[in-house]
Design a protein around this motif. Structure first.
Motif, PDB file in Angstrom:
ATOM      1  N   ALA A 128      13.156 -53.540  12.467  1.00  0.00           N
ATOM      2  CA  ALA A 128      13.770 -52.362  12.248  1.00  0.00           C
ATOM      3  C   ALA A 128      12.889 -51.663  11.280  1.00  0.00           C
ATOM      4  CB  ALA A 128      15.080 -52.802  11.611  1.00  0.00           C
ATOM      5  N   ALA A 129      12.373 -52.211  10.251  1.00  0.00           N
ATOM      6  CA  ALA A 129      11.295 -51.272   9.191  1.00  0.00           C
ATOM      7  C   ALA A 129      10.130 -50.864  10.034  1.00  0.00           C
ATOM      8  CB  ALA A 129      11.084 -52.412   8.079  1.00  0.00           C
ATOM      9  N   PHE A 130       9.509 -51.685  10.918  1.00  0.00           N
ATOM     10  CA  PHE A 130       8.508 -51.287  11.492  1.00  0.00           C
ATOM     11  C   PHE A 130       8.660 -50.035  12.493  1.00  0.00           C
ATOM     12  CE2 PHE A 130       5.614 -54.704   9.940  1.00  0.00           C
ATOM     13  CZ  PHE A 130       4.521 -53.999   9.736  1.00  0.00           C
ATOM     14  N   GLU A 131       9.826 -50.236  13.250  1.00  0.00           N
ATOM     15  CA  GLU A 131      10.153 -49.063  14.157  1.00  0.00           C
ATOM     16  C   GLU A 131      10.283 -47.977  13.425  1.00  0.00           C
ATOM     17  OE1 GLU A 131      13.419 -49.151  17.057  1.00  0.00           O
ATOM     18  OE2 GLU A 131      12.785 -51.470  17.670  1.00  0.00           O
ATOM     19  N   LEU A 160      14.337 -43.533   4.626  1.00  0.00           N
ATOM     20  CA  LEU A 160      13.996 -43.315   5.867  1.00  0.00           C
ATOM     21  C   LEU A 160      15.145 -43.215   6.857  1.00  0.00           C
ATOM     22  CD1 LEU A 160      10.424 -44.948   6.176  1.00  0.00           C
ATOM     23  CD2 LEU A 160      10.790 -42.700   5.622  1.00  0.00           C
ATOM     24  N   GLY A 161      15.196 -42.798   8.060  1.00  0.00           N
ATOM     25  CA  GLY A 161      16.234 -43.005   8.922  1.00  0.00           C
ATOM     26  C   GLY A 161      16.523 -44.588   9.299  1.00  0.00           C
ATOM     27  N   ALA A 162      17.937 -44.776   9.614  1.00  0.00           N
ATOM     28  CA  ALA A 162      18.407 -46.196   9.651  1.00  0.00           C
ATOM     29  C   ALA A 162      17.755 -46.327  11.370  1.00  0.00           C
ATOM     30  CB  ALA A 162      19.518 -46.437   9.466  1.00  0.00           C
ATOM     31  N   PRO A 163      17.679 -47.591  11.846  1.00  0.00           N
ATOM     32  CA  PRO A 163      17.513 -47.846  13.202  1.00  0.00           C
ATOM     33  C   PRO A 163      18.936 -47.968  13.927  1.00  0.00           C
ATOM     34  CG  PRO A 163      17.383 -50.045  11.864  1.00  0.00           C
ATOM     35  CD  PRO A 163      17.648 -48.796  10.821  1.00  0.00           C
ATOM     36  N   PRO A 164      18.910 -47.654  15.432  1.00  0.00           N
ATOM     37  CA  PRO A 164      19.939 -47.135  16.174  1.00  0.00           C
ATOM     38  C   PRO A 164      20.639 -48.666  16.746  1.00  0.00           C
ATOM     39  CG  PRO A 164      18.044 -47.127  17.372  1.00  0.00           C
ATOM     40  CD  PRO A 164      17.596 -47.450  16.002  1.00  0.00           C
ATOM     41  N   TYR A 165      20.550 -49.806  15.819  1.00  0.00           N
ATOM     42  CA  TYR A 165      21.274 -50.934  16.442  1.00  0.00           C
ATOM     43  C   TYR A 165      21.856 -51.600  15.381  1.00  0.00           C
ATOM     44  CZ  TYR A 165      16.343 -52.054  15.502  1.00  0.00           C
ATOM     45  OH  TYR A 165      15.174 -52.209  14.848  1.00  0.00           O
ATOM     46  N   ARG A 166      22.721 -52.797  15.561  1.00  0.00           N
ATOM     47  CA  ARG A 166      23.441 -53.403  14.392  1.00  0.00           C
ATOM     48  C   ARG A 166      22.679 -54.347  13.753  1.00  0.00           C
ATOM     49  NH1 ARG A 166      27.419 -55.933  17.658  1.00  0.00           N
ATOM     50  NH2 ARG A 166      27.121 -58.111  16.365  1.00  0.00           N
ATOM     51  N   PHE A 167      22.794 -54.503  12.529  1.00  0.00           N
ATOM     52  CA  PHE A 167      22.057 -55.401  11.546  1.00  0.00           C
ATOM     53  C   PHE A 167      22.367 -56.825  12.201  1.00  0.00           C
ATOM     54  CE2 PHE A 167      21.810 -57.774   7.882  1.00  0.00           C
ATOM     55  CZ  PHE A 167      20.471 -57.986   7.578  1.00  0.00           C
ATOM     56  N   GLY A 168      21.203 -57.373  12.217  1.00  0.00           N
ATOM     57  CA  GLY A 168      21.377 -59.011  12.511  1.00  0.00           C
ATOM     58  C   GLY A 168      21.704 -59.397  14.018  1.00  0.00           C
ATOM     59  N   ASP A 192      19.038 -58.132  19.898  1.00  0.00           N
ATOM     60  CA  ASP A 192      19.020 -57.114  20.655  1.00  0.00           C
ATOM     61  C   ASP A 192      17.479 -57.010  20.935  1.00  0.00           C
ATOM     62  OD1 ASP A 192      17.882 -53.933  20.669  1.00  0.00           O
ATOM     63  OD2 ASP A 192      19.898 -53.895  20.155  1.00  0.00           O
ATOM     64  N   LYS A 193      17.536 -56.517  22.349  1.00  0.00           N
ATOM     65  CA  LYS A 193      16.218 -56.429  23.107  1.00  0.00           C
ATOM     66  C   LYS A 193      15.188 -55.590  22.515  1.00  0.00           C
ATOM     67  CE  LYS A 193      18.636 -56.412  27.519  1.00  0.00           C
ATOM     68  NZ  LYS A 193      18.759 -55.619  28.691  1.00  0.00           N
ATOM     69  N   ARG A 194      15.571 -54.705  21.908  1.00  0.00           N
ATOM     70  CA  ARG A 194      14.446 -53.657  21.186  1.00  0.00           C
ATOM     71  C   ARG A 194      13.991 -54.380  19.939  1.00  0.00           C
ATOM     72  NH1 ARG A 194      18.388 -48.918  20.536  1.00  0.00           N
ATOM     73  NH2 ARG A 194      19.734 -50.712  20.204  1.00  0.00           N
ATOM     74  N   VAL A 195      14.922 -55.058  19.316  1.00  0.00           N
ATOM     75  CA  VAL A 195      14.321 -55.828  18.093  1.00  0.00           C
ATOM     76  C   VAL A 195      13.346 -56.902  18.597  1.00  0.00           C
ATOM     77  CG1 VAL A 195      15.033 -57.544  16.202  1.00  0.00           C
ATOM     78  CG2 VAL A 195      16.347 -55.455  16.868  1.00  0.00           C
TER      79      VAL A 195
END
Length: 147
Positions: free
Chosen positions: A103-106, A68-76, A79-82
């Motif tokens: 990230a996976a649920f988004e 699937l597509g990768a989320p738009p933020y840096r891993f770990g 982040d407010k969205r996370v």
């Protein structure tokens, strides 16, 4: 036979290197189940490369999950969205990690379809307190919010 009740289901696995998703896809390759890898630590292209290397090194089965597509933020990184996704999951009764699961649920929710959906939780809850502390240091949480 045990999988017949899950016919046409979609199984979403959070993926760092893709190892769990790859081996689950191998195991379920003859079932009517789509295994999907939700990239959490890298791009979709890099995840495919890593899984291809692992497949080559472990028998060259060639059964891969759908990436699937990768989320738009840096891993770990805090982040407010996370944090918002993690809070939403916790409010619904799902107690998951703060690195991979949001990230996976988004990704899962952006790609959900009419099929039954299954999310494979791969652990990481022991690190939630440490991650929350990182969010506090980043100014995204108050002290009282992590007590």
């Amino acid at each position: 036979d045990d999988l017949k009740e899950y016919a046409n289901a979609r199984v979403v696995v959070p993926a760092g290197t893709g190892t769990t998703a790859l081996f689950l896809a191998r195991h379920l390759r003859d079932a009517d189940v789509e295994v999907c890898a939700a990239p959490c630590a890298t791009s979709s292209i890099e995840l495919k490369r890593q899984m291809t290397l692992l497949d080559d090194a472990s028998g060259s089965i060639g059964a891969f999950p759908t990436i699937l597509g990768a989320p738009p933020y840096r891993f770990g990184a805090p982040d407010k969205r996370v944090l918002a996704t993690w809070r939403e999951l916790a409010a619904s009764g799902l107690h998951v990690d703060l690195v991979y699961a949001p990230a996976a649920f988004e990704t899962l929710l952006q790609t959900v379809d009419d099929r039954p959906q299954c999310y494979v939780h791969c652990g990481g809850n022991a690190g939630v307190a440490t991650q929350l502390n990182r969010y506090r240091h980043a100014g995204l949480l108050g002290v009282k919010e992590i007590e």
